[in-house]
Scaffold this motif. Structure first.
Motif, PDB file in Angstrom:
ATOM      1  N   TRP A 192       1.065  -0.977  -0.188  1.00 13.91           N
ATOM      2  CA  TRP A 192       0.124  -0.064  -0.412  1.00 13.91           C
ATOM      3  C   TRP A 192       0.848   1.420   0.056  1.00 13.91           C
ATOM      4  CZ3 TRP A 192      -4.414   0.621  -1.974  1.00 13.91           C
ATOM      5  CH2 TRP A 192      -5.610  -0.550  -1.291  1.00 13.91           C
ATOM      6  N   ARG A 193       2.183   0.557   0.810  1.00 16.41           N
ATOM      7  CA  ARG A 193       2.966   2.844   0.546  1.00 16.41           C
ATOM      8  C   ARG A 193       3.250   2.398  -0.696  1.00 16.41           C
ATOM      9  NH1 ARG A 193       8.036   2.759   0.540  1.00 16.41           N
ATOM     10  NH2 ARG A 193       8.522   0.465   1.438  1.00 16.41           N
ATOM     11  N   GLU A 194       4.022   1.411  -1.247  1.00 17.32           N
ATOM     12  CA  GLU A 194       4.199   2.038  -2.838  1.00 17.32           C
ATOM     13  C   GLU A 194       3.239   2.019  -3.841  1.00 17.32           C
ATOM     14  OE1 GLU A 194       6.119  -1.630  -3.496  1.00 17.32           O
ATOM     15  OE2 GLU A 194       8.207  -1.405  -2.240  1.00 17.32           O
ATOM     16  N   TYR A 195       2.034   1.545  -3.277  1.00 17.02           N
ATOM     17  CA  TYR A 195       0.961   2.309  -4.644  1.00 17.02           C
ATOM     18  C   TYR A 195       0.817   3.494  -4.332  1.00 17.02           C
ATOM     19  CZ  TYR A 195      -3.810   2.370  -6.387  1.00 17.02           C
ATOM     20  OH  TYR A 195      -4.835   2.641  -6.997  1.00 17.02           O
ATOM     21  N   ARG A 196       0.845   4.188  -2.698  1.00 16.72           N
ATOM     22  CA  ARG A 196       0.159   5.688  -2.982  1.00 16.72           C
ATOM     23  C   ARG A 196       1.976   6.281  -2.563  1.00 16.72           C
ATOM     24  NH1 ARG A 196      -4.755   4.470  -2.698  1.00 16.72           N
ATOM     25  NH2 ARG A 196      -5.561   4.385  -0.965  1.00 16.72           N
ATOM     26  N   LYS A 197       2.571   5.567  -3.935  1.00 19.79           N
ATOM     27  CA  LYS A 197       3.831   6.700  -4.109  1.00 19.79           C
ATOM     28  C   LYS A 197       4.879   7.257  -3.002  1.00 19.79           C
ATOM     29  CE  LYS A 197       2.685   6.819  -8.746  1.00 19.79           C
ATOM     30  NZ  LYS A 197       2.442   5.731  -8.660  1.00 19.79           N
ATOM     31  N   LEU A 198       4.238   6.805  -1.604  1.00 17.70           N
ATOM     32  CA  LEU A 198       5.397   7.283   0.257  1.00 17.70           C
ATOM     33  C   LEU A 198       6.556   6.271   0.044  1.00 17.70           C
ATOM     34  CD1 LEU A 198       1.874   7.373   1.656  1.00 17.70           C
ATOM     35  CD2 LEU A 198       3.245   8.911   1.000  1.00 17.70           C
ATOM     36  N   THR A 199       8.076   6.882   0.517  1.00 15.33           N
ATOM     37  CA  THR A 199       8.717   6.206   0.692  1.00 15.33           C
ATOM     38  C   THR A 199       8.654   5.742   2.364  1.00 15.33           C
ATOM     39  OG1 THR A 199       9.684   8.435   1.430  1.00 15.33           O
ATOM     40  CG2 THR A 199       9.905   8.059  -0.368  1.00 15.33           C
ATOM     41  N   LEU A 200       9.936   4.990   2.531  1.00 16.63           N
ATOM     42  CA  LEU A 200       9.473   4.651   4.098  1.00 16.63           C
ATOM     43  C   LEU A 200       9.403   5.546   5.531  1.00 16.63           C
ATOM     44  CD1 LEU A 200      10.788   1.099   5.099  1.00 16.63           C
ATOM     45  CD2 LEU A 200      11.452   3.101   6.558  1.00 16.63           C
ATOM     46  N   ARG A 201      10.681   6.223   4.734  1.00 17.95           N
ATOM     47  CA  ARG A 201      10.921   7.748   5.653  1.00 17.95           C
ATOM     48  C   ARG A 201       9.571   8.353   5.907  1.00 17.95           C
ATOM     49  NH1 ARG A 201      15.554   8.322   7.395  1.00 17.95           N
ATOM     50  NH2 ARG A 201      17.468   7.086   6.717  1.00 17.95           N
ATOM     51  N   GLU A 202       8.737   8.985   4.766  1.00 17.51           N
ATOM     52  CA  GLU A 202       7.341   9.871   4.450  1.00 17.51           C
ATOM     53  C   GLU A 202       6.030   8.938   5.485  1.00 17.51           C
ATOM     54  OE1 GLU A 202       8.332  11.549  -0.193  1.00 17.51           O
ATOM     55  OE2 GLU A 202       7.235   9.867   0.272  1.00 17.51           O
ATOM     56  N   LEU A 203       6.498   7.553   4.990  1.00 22.63           N
ATOM     57  CA  LEU A 203       4.906   7.445   6.070  1.00 22.63           C
ATOM     58  C   LEU A 203       5.728   7.396   7.461  1.00 22.63           C
ATOM     59  CD1 LEU A 203       2.354   5.687   6.043  1.00 22.63           C
ATOM     60  CD2 LEU A 203       3.856   3.401   5.259  1.00 22.63           C
ATOM     61  N   ALA A 204       6.536   6.821   7.657  1.00 21.52           N
ATOM     62  CA  ALA A 204       7.018   6.833   9.420  1.00 21.52           C
ATOM     63  C   ALA A 204       6.927   8.533   9.467  1.00 21.52           C
ATOM     64  CB  ALA A 204       8.253   6.509   9.283  1.00 21.52           C
ATOM     65  N   ALA A 205       7.453   9.083   8.771  1.00 19.68           N
ATOM     66  CA  ALA A 205       6.956  10.502   9.283  1.00 19.68           C
ATOM     67  C   ALA A 205       5.482  11.166   9.706  1.00 19.68           C
ATOM     68  CB  ALA A 205       7.740  11.415   8.766  1.00 19.68           C
ATOM     69  N   LYS A 206       4.662  10.672   8.815  1.00 24.33           N
ATOM     70  CA  LYS A 206       2.754  11.019   8.939  1.00 24.33           C
ATOM     71  C   LYS A 206       2.592   9.910  10.097  1.00 24.33           C
ATOM     72  CE  LYS A 206       1.766  11.844   3.849  1.00 24.33           C
ATOM     73  NZ  LYS A 206       0.391  12.492   3.581  1.00 24.33           N
ATOM     74  N   VAL A 207       3.112   8.695  10.394  1.00 20.80           N
ATOM     75  CA  VAL A 207       2.583   8.418  11.492  1.00 20.80           C
ATOM     76  C   VAL A 207       3.131   8.026  12.949  1.00 20.80           C
ATOM     77  CG1 VAL A 207       1.862   5.734  12.027  1.00 20.80           C
ATOM     78  CG2 VAL A 207       1.873   6.544   9.745  1.00 20.80           C
ATOM     79  N   ASP A 208       4.213   9.558  12.686  1.00 27.77           N
ATOM     80  CA  ASP A 208       4.560   9.765  14.144  1.00 27.77           C
ATOM     81  C   ASP A 208       5.719   8.174  14.783  1.00 27.77           C
ATOM     82  OD1 ASP A 208       5.858  11.192  15.248  1.00 27.77           O
ATOM     83  OD2 ASP A 208       4.300  11.137  17.190  1.00 27.77           O
ATOM     84  N   ILE A 209       6.565   7.424  13.454  1.00 21.77           N
ATOM     85  CA  ILE A 209       7.038   6.401  13.918  1.00 21.77           C
ATOM     86  C   ILE A 209       7.823   6.386  13.581  1.00 21.77           C
ATOM     87  CG2 ILE A 209       5.527   5.154  14.550  1.00 21.77           C
ATOM     88  CD1 ILE A 209       5.363   3.539  12.006  1.00 21.77           C
TER      89      ILE A 209
END
Length: 110
Positions: free
Chosen positions: A58-75
């Protein structure tokens, strides 16, 4: 029952089923237009069915890097990487945040 009556009933039943199908398609198209539904490409579905990490797919489908998703989730990116790699389970609260950031439900990550 005469054969003609049977054919007429069969035709009526088929017409009713066709009308239901048309109504279903209309409802789905309306939900798509409102952004309440989303069409997922087959390759994305197949990756999940093949056992890949749902979070990663899902992260890759949404075109987010691991760092971007982690920042959005605050982890931390390391924690997210462990969740994606299967070496750690995310808490329910973390998975809720990940799902929200990806625009999906928690059930879609289960």
């Amino acid at each position: 029952m005469a054969e003609d009556e049977y054919k007429m009933l069969l035709h009526a039943a088929e017409a009713a089923e066709d009308a239901e199908d048309v109504a279903d398609v209309k409802r789905i198209n309306e939900r798509l237009a409102r952004g309440e539904e989303e069409l997922i490409p087959a390759d994305i579905v197949n990756r999940i069915l093949d056992g890949e990490s749902k979070v990663k797919v899902w992260r890759e489908y949404r075109k987010l890097t691991l760092r971007e998703l982690a920042a959005k989730v605050d982890i931390s990116p390391a924690y997210l990487s462990q969740i994606e790699g299967g070496s750690r389970d995310g808490t329910f609260e973390t998975m809720k945040k990940i799902a929200a950031a990806l625009g999906i439900t928690v059930d879609e990550l289960a």
